[in-house]
Design a protein around this motif. Structure first.
Motif: not given
Length: 279
Positions: A132-139, A145-150, A188-195
């Motif tokens: 959930v959310n976003a960050y600037v990674a090496n990529e 992707e939680s919404g699409r992934a679930l 946020d991680t819990e709110f978007y249904d991670a386990d």
């Protein structure tokens, strides 16, 4: 104040022990990636199976398989079918060789690809570094992707595949959400249904700071496990604050992530953890 319905922890159901120890199988470079040098898939599979067997023989409780040899990683939408196919073949071979529960991490951040592999191979969980959310990674810019992934998980009938999600993921900068603390990101991680929530250090193999674990705990009711930096020397103290751990680099020959698993290191690590924290 609760922000999502309470869910039972999947850790006991998957691993059937207290504080499960999950061995990270860093797969060799797969066909089509920059560091691949033409090895047959049989050789890549053989190495992964050897690592998995070493973890099992040393007393680890589960496995996580990830395509860490595919550096430099692509953003999730650009990971090709050749990687999903190769990982599926590899994971199935490991599953047939070792009787441990296992999960998938498809780098970088391909929750949907990991779910597809998990469904095809009967994996019990996936790890997602930015759920959930976003960050600037090496990529580059990596978005959750939680919404699409679930929705994809529901579509393929994989609701029994648990989501292990990093809260403040390594290998990147969090300036985009810099105005929100780690505890709020955990919410946020819990709110978007991670386990399961994962706490990590800054890079592969870096020790997860105790204050990071505490901040994640402060923001969520989810079980919290470590995703980096657990080793024999710090395991007793850190595992007291955790519900489990994914462990890789410290259990390799010379403590280097790209080396193969060292059975002696695994046995010594598990012995030390269980001396203080019986399963």
């Amino acid at each position: 104040m609760a922000i999502a319905p309470a869910r039972p922890s999947p850790l006991a159901a998957i691993f059937r022990v207290s504080k499960p120890l999950i061995g990270n199988v860093h797969c060799a470079p797969l066909p089509g990636t920059p560091r691949y040098r033409g090895e047959p898939m049989a050789a890549i599979v053989k190495r992964a199976v050897e690592d998995a067997r070493a973890y099992a023989a040393g007393g680890m409780n589960g496995l996580m398989l990830e395509n860490h040899g595919d550096i430099p990683f692509l953003p999730p939408g650009e990971i090709g079918p050749e990687i999903v196919a190769a990982m599926s073949v590899l994971v199935k071979a490991v599953a047939e060789a070792v009787d441990l529960p296992y999960g998938i991490n498809l780098l970088a951040n391909s929750a949907i690809g990991a779910l597809a592999i998990a469904k095809a191979t009967d994996a019990r969980f996936i790890r997602v570094n930015q759920w959930v959310n976003a960050y600037v990674a090496n990529e580059g810019l990596v978005e959750g992707e939680s919404g699409r992934a679930l929705r994809f998980r529901r579509m393929i009938g994989a609701d029994d595949v648990a989501i292990f999600a990093d809260v403040h993921v390594k290998h990147g900068a969090h300036a985009i959400v810099g105005d929100r603390g780690v505890a709020e990101l955990a919410r946020d991680t819990e709110f978007y249904d991670a386990d399961v929530a994962i706490a990590t250090g800054n890079r592969t193999g870096d020790t997860v700071p105790p204050e990071e674990i505490a901040a994640v705990r402060a923001g969520t009711r989810l079980p919290v496990i470590a995703g980096s930096g657990i080793a024999k020397d710090n395991a007793a103290a850190l595992m007291a604050e955790l519900d489990g751990a994914i462990v890789g680099s410290s259990l390799k020959h010379d403590g280097v992530w790209w080396n193969q698993v060292d059975p002696a290191r695994v046995e010594a690590f598990v012995t030390e953890v269980r001396r203080h924290h019986p399963a």
